[in-house]
Design a protein around this motif. Structure first.
Motif, short mmCIF file in Angstrom:
data_model
loop_
_atom_site.label_atom_id
_atom_site.label_comp_id
_atom_site.label_asym_id
_atom_site.label_seq_id
_atom_site.Cartn_x
_atom_site.Cartn_y
_atom_site.Cartn_z
N THR A 146 0.88 -1.28 0.62
CA THR A 146 0.21 -0.18 0.08
C THR A 146 0.24 1.14 0.44
N GLU A 147 2.00 1.09 1.34
CA GLU A 147 2.97 2.45 0.95
C GLU A 147 3.41 2.51 -0.10
N VAL A 148 3.15 2.21 -1.06
CA VAL A 148 4.13 1.95 -3.03
C VAL A 148 3.32 3.51 -3.42
N ILE A 149 1.62 2.73 -3.25
CA ILE A 149 1.05 4.11 -3.99
C ILE A 149 1.46 5.38 -3.92
N VAL A 150 0.91 5.67 -2.05
CA VAL A 150 1.71 7.26 -2.15
C VAL A 150 2.04 7.61 -2.31
N HIS A 151 3.46 7.00 -2.20
CA HIS A 151 5.01 7.75 -2.75
C HIS A 151 4.50 7.31 -4.27
#
Length: 637
Positions: A102-107
């Protein structure tokens, strides 16, 4: 796997006013993610999430923000290339706090903006709120494995969620049915994107994004991906078989990453057997494979699944259920939020329930028929196209069109005497010809079924426009009818029926299903294969079967395709006889004003007397009536 929900307001307001609605939207989708529930509220947006924990179980709660807290996301799915993306983003200066995808998406959004979806390899529906830019970004994966729907309310609010039932948690959402969607449902057996049965609700099409700025008019979705069927004649059989196996092995390997128990659906057919065979090669322990058997041998594939499991040394879990789980009819209407006429939704629901007792993630063979031309209808359509190609279109329409209209329908007669269907097929253009091969009810049957009021509201709209819209954009040439049919199926049947069926049935039990055969890089590569490597000698999926011969028994590869078939015609004359009459001839369909009462009675009487087989029409009506009953307080007709 998860469920997402959100509310975007045109003008900043008090977030507390939205809290109750978001809580109800989350609750409506709790089955999609029973492990955790999350919510975030600020001046213009509220984001909600139900989590089924698969990777990084201790972290990754959503909504999830970047370091500054000004970019947030909620998402449903799996990003299989999140580790290389993470390394690339870290090299560009981004800092991560978790190891979840999930954190890949925001970055990725921070780095590439709207084009971030082009870097994602996986299945997903997602929403990103960027406070600095004042922008909401919605996106859906390329093939439509994960769902996303939205609705703009009369007061300017935008609602979005994984399932329509979450939108229906808002009492201000208009419940009026869309006449065009009714026409499409009885043509296809489902409502294709972008419509839903509710006029106010839209489904984001596969491979599309939607960017929304609060206070501005809602724009149209933007397509970011398509597949081009451009055959490369340089492919030889041996090289193509080896390349197919290697690419499928990689797709399976990527989908075996999980921090929870993982297994596979195994029907004993080619596609699920291929996936489990490659899982076995990639695993250091026996694969858990789950199958379902039926008490009635005519519809039971358990013997084939057992043979494959023994051949591969799988840890096989086989459960037998009776197919007559009629109580599921109403449960399916609740799950799908729209009428859904594919009766195989019942066994799909059952195999998902039984599989979830043992694993949290299952790999399936869905998509193989569309990817490598496994459906028999592809061969039939290709034969028809070859016949049509021998005569000019104006001549075909002038000669065979009138014959098709005048010749009597004779389904009871020997095939050689069934001239009506042949004449109609010869008169058709390529799109109309393909619609005839996939239609639940043909044009004449729908005209008889619909009331005068509904026909008037349609204003001449025809379900064939769904296929024409895609055909106009296709890179699959009409001169290759197999590729042309594959493209239309990838845009309609696959997301509208197959993937919708599996998503709702599996998520009802909080089971994540992954589909290696629909890896978009594999799909793009397979589209370069000549159709002669997909269909040969009347055999569909020729290349896949050829590649798997060293790994699987011939019986699993070359037996007649069966699928989750059910004795629907017999049920409607037997144990469902009373329910059918009560539903189809009852007040609910009559009061809807959508159907011709005389036609409804004729369909029931002729079928139950054994004078005709109207099972497809009657099952679709049974599901439509169940939908109306489930939503009786929500639907305006």
């Amino acid at each position: 796997m998860c469920g997402l929900a959100g509310i975007l307001v045109g003008r900043a307001d008090e977030p507390g006013a939205r809290a109750g609605l978001l809580e109800r939207m989350n609750a409506a989708q709790a089955h999609r993610g029973p492990d955790q529930s999350g919510a975030h509220h600020e001046a213009r947006v509220s984001l909600g999430h139900q989590r089924l924990s698969i990777i990084d179980l201790a972290a990754g709660q959503q909504p999830l923000a970047n370091e500054d807290g000004d970019v947030l996301t909620v998402y449903n799915g799996e990003i299989y290339n999140h580790e290389p993306l993470r390394r690339e983003l870290q090299e560009r200066g981004h800092r991560f706090r978790t190891r979840c995808d999930t954190e890949v998406i925001v970055h990725a959004w921070e780095e590439w903006g709207e084009r971030c979806v082009e870097r994602l390899r996986g299945m997903f529906s997602l929403a990103v709120w960027d406070r600095r830019r004042g922008r909401l970004f919605l996106a859906r994966d390329r093939l439509g494995i994960k769902p996303l729907c939205y609705a703009e309310l009369p007061d300017g609010r935008l609602l979005f969620a994984s399932e329509i039932k979450a939108l229906l948690a808002c009492p201000e959402l208009p419940r009026t049915l869309d006449p065009a969607a009714v026409e499409e449902y009885f043509a296809f057996g489902y409502v294709p994107e972008p419509r839903s049965l509710f006029a106010a609700v839209r489904k984001l099409p596969p491979g599309h994004t939607l960017t929304v700025t609060p206070g501005l008019p809602l724009g149209e979705p933007r397509q970011y991906w398509d597949v081009a069927f451009e055959a490369d004649p340089a492919w030889g059989e041996e090289a193509a078989a080896e390349a197919l196996l290697e690419r499928l092995r990689e797709a399976v390997r990527l989908r075996m990453a999980a921090d929870v128990p993982l297994g596979a659906f195994l029907s004993g057919g080619v596609d699920s057997s291929a996936v489990t065979a490659l899982m076995s090669e990639l695993s250091d322990r026996p694969v858990d494979a789950c199958s379902i058997g039926f008490g009635e041998r005519r519809y039971d594939e358990a013997e084939h699944a057992r043979a494959v499991a023994g051949h591969l040394g799988l840890r096989h879990h086989l459960d037998t259920v009776e197919p007559e789980r009629f109580a599921l009819i109403d449960e399916l209407a609740r799950l799908y939020d729209e009428p859904f006429a594919d009766s195989s939704a019942l066994p799909t629901y059952e195999v998902s329930r039984l599989t979830r007792c043992r694993v949290t993630v299952a790999l399936s063979g869905d998509g193989g028929d569309e990817l490598l031309a496994g459906y028999r209808r592809y061969r039939g359509y290709a034969r028809e196209q070859r016949l049509r190609g021998r005569l000019p279109a104006p001549l075909r329409r002038a000669v065979f069109g009138p014959l098709g209209r005048c010749y009597p329908k004779a389904d009871w007669a020997p095939r050689a005497l069934r001239g009506k269907a042949t004449f109609q097929a010869l008169a058709a253009d390529p799109v109309t010809g393909y619609l005839r091969s996939v239609a639940l009810l043909d044009d004449a049957s729908r005209r008889r079924l619909f009331s005068g009021r509904l026909r008037g509201e349609l204003q001449g709209y025809h379900a064939g426009e769904v296929l024409r819209r895609h055909a106009a954009a296709t890179h699959a040439p009409e001169r290759d009818p197999v590729a042309f049919a594959q493209y239309l199926d990838l845009k309609t049947w696959l997301p509208g029926d197959i993937l919708t069926k599996v998503d709702r049935a599996s998520m009802a039990h909080a089971l994540e299903v992954r589909v290696p055969l629909l890896d978009h890089q594999l799909v793009e590569w397979a589209a370069t294969l000549p159709s002669s490597l997909k269909v040969r000698g009347g055999e569909g999926k020729y290349l896949l079967k050829r590649a798997l011969e060293p790994r699987l028994p011939r019986g699993a590869l070359y037996r007649r395709k069966q699928g989750f078939e059910l004795p629907v015609a017999e049920w409607l004359r037997g144990p469902l006889r009373g329910r059918l009459r009560g539903a189809v001839l009852g007040e609910r369909l009559a009061d809807s004003g959508l159907f011709d009462p005389g036609c409804l009675r004729r369909l029931v009487d002729e079928h139950q007397a054994g004078r005709a087989n109207h099972a497809r029409a009657l099952w679709s009506l049974l599901m439509f009536e169940s939908f109306l009953r489930q939503r009786v307080e929500e639907v305006a007709v």
